[in-house]
Design an enzyme around this catalytic site. Sequence first.
Site, PDB file in Angstrom:
ATOM      1  N   PHE A 181       0.834  -1.198   0.000  1.00  0.00           N
ATOM      2  CA  PHE A 181       0.000   0.000   0.000  1.00  0.00           C
ATOM      3  C   PHE A 181       0.867   1.245   0.000  1.00  0.00           C
ATOM      4  O   PHE A 181       2.055   1.218   0.368  1.00  0.00           O
ATOM      5  CB  PHE A 181      -0.969   0.007   1.190  1.00  0.00           C
ATOM      6  CG  PHE A 181      -0.309   0.166   2.531  1.00  0.00           C
ATOM      7  CD1 PHE A 181      -0.145   1.420   3.114  1.00  0.00           C
ATOM      8  CD2 PHE A 181       0.151  -0.942   3.233  1.00  0.00           C
ATOM      9  CE1 PHE A 181       0.461   1.570   4.354  1.00  0.00           C
ATOM     10  CE2 PHE A 181       0.761  -0.799   4.475  1.00  0.00           C
ATOM     11  CZ  PHE A 181       0.913   0.467   5.033  1.00  0.00           C
ATOM     12  N   CYS A 182       0.270   2.343  -0.423  1.00  0.00           N
ATOM     13  CA  CYS A 182       0.929   3.647  -0.440  1.00  0.00           C
ATOM     14  C   CYS A 182      -0.166   4.699  -0.304  1.00  0.00           C
ATOM     15  O   CYS A 182      -1.294   4.382   0.056  1.00  0.00           O
ATOM     16  CB  CYS A 182       1.759   3.838  -1.711  1.00  0.00           C
ATOM     17  SG  CYS A 182       0.774   3.761  -3.232  1.00  0.00           S
ATOM     18  N   THR A 183       0.131   5.934  -0.635  1.00  0.00           N
ATOM     19  CA  THR A 183      -0.844   7.003  -0.439  1.00  0.00           C
ATOM     20  C   THR A 183      -2.066   6.842  -1.339  1.00  0.00           C
ATOM     21  O   THR A 183      -3.201   6.781  -0.862  1.00  0.00           O
ATOM     22  CB  THR A 183      -0.196   8.376  -0.688  1.00  0.00           C
ATOM     23  OG1 THR A 183       0.944   8.508   0.145  1.00  0.00           O
ATOM     24  CG2 THR A 183      -1.179   9.504  -0.392  1.00  0.00           C
ATOM     25  N   ILE A 210      -4.110   4.256   0.498  1.00  0.00           N
ATOM     26  CA  ILE A 210      -4.668   4.677   1.783  1.00  0.00           C
ATOM     27  C   ILE A 210      -5.845   5.630   1.586  1.00  0.00           C
ATOM     28  O   ILE A 210      -6.882   5.516   2.255  1.00  0.00           O
ATOM     29  CB  ILE A 210      -3.591   5.354   2.648  1.00  0.00           C
ATOM     30  CG1 ILE A 210      -2.440   4.396   2.924  1.00  0.00           C
ATOM     31  CG2 ILE A 210      -4.190   5.846   3.971  1.00  0.00           C
ATOM     32  CD1 ILE A 210      -1.200   5.078   3.484  1.00  0.00           C
TER      33      ILE A 210
END
Length: 251
Positions: A181-183, A210
């Site tokens: 996951f990332c932004t 996210i």
Amino acid sequence: MIVNTAAYLFVPLDDAEALAGSLFERAQAQVLRGTLLVAGEGINLFLAGAREGIDTFYAALKEDARFADMRIKYSYSRMQPFARLKVKVKPEIISFRRDDGQPLDYPRAPSVSPATLQRWLRQGHDDVGKRVVMLDTRNVQEFEHGTFAGALTLPIAKFTELPAALEPHREALADATVVSFCTGGIRCEKAALWMQNDGMDNVLQLEGGILGYFEEVGGEGYDGRCFVFDERVALDPQLQPLVDQEAGQVA
């Protein structure tokens, strides 16, 4: 109220320079601020402004069939979080510099939806009983503001350092379902693809990152805020900014 948007799409572009110029002109005409990143592999947009200008810009963009299915993530603030509008044409819309992590060269890595991930985190395992490990593909500055509870975080300053930083953990991850996951989804998409091509067949990417998770299901399973690269600093699970200068408030 200012409308803040984040959107990206990996799609072949043979007109990156010309597209960058036209996108800049359209955004400028709508009095938008932010960053437009364009490369041969696609576009990555961070734009903020009045609702009418945002809607007009994206409606025109989606008239181009290449971008018709691009997902746009929205949040709101009293302040304009960008000082100006800028455009950059780059080799990659997010630098990774891995031939085996280029989305245009391979089928997209499998993903998990926010709703399914929420259920897995709640029950403590995936649908076949495997433990779930959340892999944060962001840098130290970002995850210090918040990350998924118990996530594997890596001591990296930039995304290109991820492969080397992950290496010591690979054996321990072999029996898990790993969710990168990332932004907003762009880095975890490249990371999941690279990991899959590098022999890790147990990796998924969090669809929408996210911000997509916050938008769809809230903050269950997440501790803290999500760092963003603008003057809002970070967003809570209700997508409210840590800093809202016009309001004179710091949450």
